[in-house]
Design a protein around this motif. Sequence first.
Motif, PDB file in Angstrom:
ATOM      1  N   SER A 168      70.326   5.445  61.495  1.00 55.70           N
ATOM      2  CA  SER A 168      70.669   6.857  61.629  1.00 55.70           C
ATOM      3  C   SER A 168      72.105   7.101  61.183  1.00 55.70           C
ATOM      4  O   SER A 168      72.389   8.006  60.399  1.00 55.70           O
ATOM      5  CB  SER A 168      70.471   7.286  63.086  1.00 55.70           C
ATOM      6  N   ALA A 169      73.022   6.271  61.669  1.00 55.94           N
ATOM      7  CA  ALA A 169      74.442   6.428  61.329  1.00 55.94           C
ATOM      8  C   ALA A 169      74.732   5.956  59.903  1.00 55.94           C
ATOM      9  O   ALA A 169      75.621   6.482  59.234  1.00 55.94           O
ATOM     10  CB  ALA A 169      75.305   5.641  62.305  1.00 55.94           C
ATOM     11  N   GLY A 170      73.934   4.986  59.458  1.00 59.02           N
ATOM     12  CA  GLY A 170      74.247   4.286  58.208  1.00 59.02           C
ATOM     13  C   GLY A 170      74.027   5.081  56.936  1.00 59.02           C
ATOM     14  O   GLY A 170      74.291   4.587  55.855  1.00 59.02           O
ATOM     15  N   ILE A 219      81.510   8.112  52.990  1.00 56.65           N
ATOM     16  CA  ILE A 219      82.851   8.688  53.116  1.00 56.65           C
ATOM     17  C   ILE A 219      83.214   9.499  51.885  1.00 56.65           C
ATOM     18  O   ILE A 219      84.042  10.397  51.951  1.00 56.65           O
ATOM     19  CB  ILE A 219      83.913   7.589  53.375  1.00 56.65           C
ATOM     20  N   THR A 220      82.564   9.211  50.771  1.00 55.77           N
ATOM     21  CA  THR A 220      82.907   9.904  49.532  1.00 55.77           C
ATOM     22  C   THR A 220      82.802  11.413  49.676  1.00 55.77           C
ATOM     23  O   THR A 220      83.683  12.141  49.247  1.00 55.77           O
ATOM     24  CB  THR A 220      81.978   9.444  48.390  1.00 55.77           C
ATOM     25  N   ASP A 221      81.700  11.887  50.251  1.00 59.57           N
ATOM     26  CA  ASP A 221      81.595  13.339  50.426  1.00 59.57           C
ATOM     27  C   ASP A 221      81.382  13.749  51.885  1.00 59.57           C
ATOM     28  O   ASP A 221      81.256  14.947  52.169  1.00 59.57           O
ATOM     29  CB  ASP A 221      80.490  13.930  49.527  1.00 59.57           C
ATOM     30  N   GLY A 222      81.340  12.771  52.776  1.00 63.47           N
ATOM     31  CA  GLY A 222      81.225  13.098  54.199  1.00 63.47           C
ATOM     32  C   GLY A 222      79.830  13.507  54.624  1.00 63.47           C
ATOM     33  O   GLY A 222      79.593  13.819  55.786  1.00 63.47           O
ATOM     34  N   ARG A 223      78.880  13.502  53.692  1.00 67.96           N
ATOM     35  CA  ARG A 223      77.526  13.918  54.050  1.00 67.96           C
ATOM     36  C   ARG A 223      76.741  12.725  54.597  1.00 67.96           C
ATOM     37  O   ARG A 223      77.192  11.593  54.551  1.00 67.96           O
ATOM     38  CB  ARG A 223      76.829  14.527  52.836  1.00 67.96           C
ATOM     39  N   GLY A 224      75.537  13.009  55.079  1.00 71.37           N
ATOM     40  CA  GLY A 224      74.738  11.959  55.696  1.00 71.37           C
ATOM     41  C   GLY A 224      75.249  11.669  57.099  1.00 71.37           C
ATOM     42  O   GLY A 224      76.065  12.414  57.647  1.00 71.37           O
ATOM     43  N   GLY A 225      74.745  10.590  57.706  1.00 73.39           N
ATOM     44  CA  GLY A 225      75.204  10.220  59.033  1.00 73.39           C
ATOM     45  C   GLY A 225      74.253  10.650  60.136  1.00 73.39           C
ATOM     46  O   GLY A 225      73.200  11.236  59.876  1.00 73.39           O
ATOM     47  N   ALA A 226      74.682  10.353  61.357  1.00 76.40           N
ATOM     48  CA  ALA A 226      73.792  10.507  62.510  1.00 76.40           C
ATOM     49  C   ALA A 226      73.799  11.910  63.114  1.00 76.40           C
ATOM     50  O   ALA A 226      72.931  12.245  63.912  1.00 76.40           O
ATOM     51  CB  ALA A 226      74.196   9.501  63.591  1.00 76.40           C
ATOM     52  N   LEU A 283      81.070   3.155  63.483  1.00 78.66           N
ATOM     53  CA  LEU A 283      79.855   3.401  62.709  1.00 78.66           C
ATOM     54  C   LEU A 283      79.095   4.614  63.243  1.00 78.66           C
ATOM     55  O   LEU A 283      78.644   5.465  62.490  1.00 78.66           O
ATOM     56  CB  LEU A 283      78.955   2.159  62.780  1.00 78.66           C
ATOM     57  N   THR A 284      78.971   4.678  64.559  1.00 77.40           N
ATOM     58  CA  THR A 284      78.092   5.685  65.147  1.00 77.40           C
ATOM     59  C   THR A 284      78.814   6.996  65.489  1.00 77.40           C
ATOM     60  O   THR A 284      78.165   7.949  65.897  1.00 77.40           O
ATOM     61  CB  THR A 284      77.429   5.119  66.421  1.00 77.40           C
TER      62      THR A 284
END
Length: 751
Positions: A96-98, A102-109, A426-427
Motif C-alpha cells: 500500500s505504501a510502496g 518522491i519524484t511527483d509525490g503521487r501514489g502511496g498509502a 515508508l508508511t
Amino acid sequence: KCPFPHEALKQSVPTASSGTKNKDWWPDQLKLNILRQNHPGSNPRDENFIYSQAFKTLDLEAVKKDLHELMTDSQDWWPADFGHYGGLFVRMAWHSAGTYRITDGRGGAAQGQQRFAPLNSWPDNVSLDKARRLLWPIKQKYGRKISWADLIILAGTIALESMGLKTIGFAGGRQDVWEADEAVYWGAEKNWLGGDVRYKHGSKGVSNGHGVLVADDNADGHIHERDLQKPLAAVQMGLIYVNPEGPDGNPDPLASAKDIRETFTRMALNDEETVALIAGGHSFGKAHGAASAKHVGKEPEAAGMESQGLGWSNSFESGKGPHAITSGLEVTWTKTPTQWSNDFFEHLFEYEWELTKSPAGAFQWVAKNSENVIPDAFDQNKKHAPGMLTTDVALRSDLEYEKISRRFYQNPDQFAKAFARAWFKLTHRDMGPRERYLGTDIPTEEFIWQDPIPKIDHVLVDDQDISDLKLQLLNSGLTISQLISTAWASASTFRGGDKRGGANGARIRLAPLKDWEVNNPAQLIHVPNVLEGIQNKFNSTQKADNKKISLADIIVLGGAAGIEQAADNAGLSVIVPFRAGRTDASQEQTDIESFHYLEPVADGFRNYQRAGLDVPSEYLLVDKAHQLTLSAAELTVLVGGLRALNVNYNGVKHGVLTSRPGQLTNDFFINLLDMAVQWKPVGDSKLVYEGYDRITNEVIWTATRADLIFGSHAELRAIAEVYAESDGKEHFIQDFVEAWNKVMNLDRLVE
Ligand code: HEB
C-alpha cells in the motif's frame, strides 16, 4: 443445434456508459478528468463528515487488540500460514505504501487506493484481496472512525508488533477516497509484466497520452544503460518495485541490486533503509508458488461477478493454504516466520546460494548443503531448506548493500532499530506535515523527511497591523509583479500527493529553492531581503506583547497587497483574504536532496518551461494544476489573471494579452477569444505562437501552448468564455481571488 436464431433476436440496448467515447476517438486529447476527481457527490458520507474528528473518537487500543486477535484467528476460506497472518498483513501494508514516488509525490498509502484498480488487480498484489477481506470485520466494526487507508497501515504495523518487532509508532489521518486515482502515471505499457518498456535509452522526456506527464531530469544527453522512466518506482507494470526473479526474469543478483537501488531511491529510501526493509520484511512469512500459474484465474477487476471482488481463484487442489499460488515463488526465509529474528542475515551469509526453480517454474535460490531447518506452513512433520529470492541475494552481491547487511548481521539491535524507523518512514512518508498525524502512538521524535516547520511562538498580527504592513509592502520599491510572483513561487511548490511544499516555512529563501531556475534566482535574490527588512522593522517595534510576523506570512501578504493594488489600478476594489500563522523553517530543517524533487520542470502559470522537454506545455500545466488540487475553472481563472498581472518567468510577454499589464483584468480571455486575431506557430517546434491582426497582418501578441490551450480545448474554451463575457468581469475577479487564496493556503491542512 437448435435451428431457431436466438442470437439474432437478442436485442442490444445502448446504455449510457457503453459505446465509443471521446477518449477512444481522440486518445491524445488533453484530459481534464484528473481535475475533477473526488467530487463531493462521489462521497457517500455525510457532507459534514470530518475524518480527523471521527478518528479522535476511535478507541485505538481496542482496534489494536482486535488486530492482535485477528492475526491468529485462521479462517477456513483463507487459512493462515504457520497459524499467523502477520506476513500477509505486513506485505499488504508495504504494497500500500510502496506505490509512493518522491519524484511527483503521487501514489502511496494515504487514500486507500489498494481497494481500487489498477492496484487491486496488480500481479504483485495477488492474495492481498484476501488480506483486505480478512480485515473487513474490523473495518465494519469501527466504521467511519477508521479509514481503510489507516487500517491497512495499522494492520501491518500491529502484525510486526505481534511478531515481536518493536515499532516506533503509528499515526492515523489517511482519509479514504471513493474512486480510483486517475492521476498516477503507472507507465505506458499495455501488458502486465510485459517487456522492459520502462527503460529507455538517452531519450529526453516522456509523455504518456493520459493527461499526466512526466519529465526526465536525467536528460543529460548521456546514453544510460538502463534508465528507468521517471517517475516510475517499479521496473514493470504490475510490480510494486522490482522483479523478484531479477531484471526481466534474469536471475542476476548484481543487476537486480541496481534495479533495487534505483526504485527504492524513487521512494525516498537510502541504502541502509532499503536493506533494513527488505531483510526485515523477509524475516517474516513465505512466498507462495505451490504449482504452475496456469491454475490461477483472473484478477479481481476481470473476474466474474460471482467472485464478488476477489480474484485469482486457484484450481490447484484446495486452492489455498499449502496449495496457494501468489507470486509463483516458493520460499520461506527464516526458521521462525512468525517471529522477528536475525535469521535472514545469518542465512544470507552462512550459506552459499544455488539457483533453482520453484514448483511453478520461477527462478529462486536455495541454501547449498543445508539441513532442512525451515518449518512448513501447514505440515509440522515437513521441513525445508532455507530459500532466497534473487533480490534478497542482491543484498550480499552488491558491495554497498553487503557492507550494511554484514553490519546488521553483527548488530541485530541496529538492524531492528533501522527497520522500525524505515518502516515508519515508508508508511507515513506521504502524509505531509506532522500536524496532520492523529492518535496516541505518534513518535515524539521529529524527522527531517517530515519537512519540519517551527511552532508558532508569537502573538499574531491584527487587522490594523495587516493594513499597515500592506502599505509598507506596496511602498517597498518592489513592483506589484514582484510581490505577486514571489508569493506564487512560494505557495505553488505545494503538491497534493504527499502534501509537501507550500508557503509555510518560507523555504523559498533557502537552498535549494532559492536557486531553482523557475524562481529566476538573479531576480528573486533581493526580494526576500526587502521583505525581511519590513518584517524586522515590524518585529523589532512590537516587542511588548510578543506580536510578530513571519517571513512566510509577509511573502503571502505581499501577494495579497499586490493583487488588491492591481485590481484598484483596473478600477475595482477587492479584498484578498489573509490569515497569519505561518512560521519560518531553517536551512537545517530543510533536506536539500529531498526538496530537489519539488523543483518544477514547468510552471505554466508563469509560462515557464525548462528547455528541452519533450512534453507539450498544456499537459505539464494540467499536471501542475492537479498538484495544486485545482479544478479546471480554478486553473483557467488563475492563468488568465496571472497573465494580466504580468508575472511571467523572466518577464516574457507570451500570453500577456493586455494593453495594461499589471492590472487585474479579464483582458486575457477577451483577447484570446477575439476573432480579429489569427494565431500561427513560430517555426516547427510549436512552442511559441504569434497572434496576427487579421486586417493589418501585424503581429500583436505572442503566446505559448499554455496560453492557447484555453482557446483550442473545447472544455477550457467554454470556461474562458465565462470570464470573457460582458458581464463576467466581477465574476472573474471574485473567482481569481478565491482561487489565489486557495493556493496560498494549500499547505494549511489542519484547522
Ligand atoms: Fe517482499 C513476500 C518480493 C521487499 C515484506 N516478497 C514476498 C514475495 C515476493 C516478494 C515475491 C512472495 C509473495 C507470495 O506470497 O508469493 N519483496 C519482494 C521484492 C522486494 C520485496 C522483489 C523488493 C526487493 N518485502 C519487501 C519489503 C517488505 C516485504 C520492503 C516489508 C518491509 N514480502 C514481505 C513479507 C512477505 C513478502 C512480509 C511474506 C508475505 C506472506 O507471508 O504472505
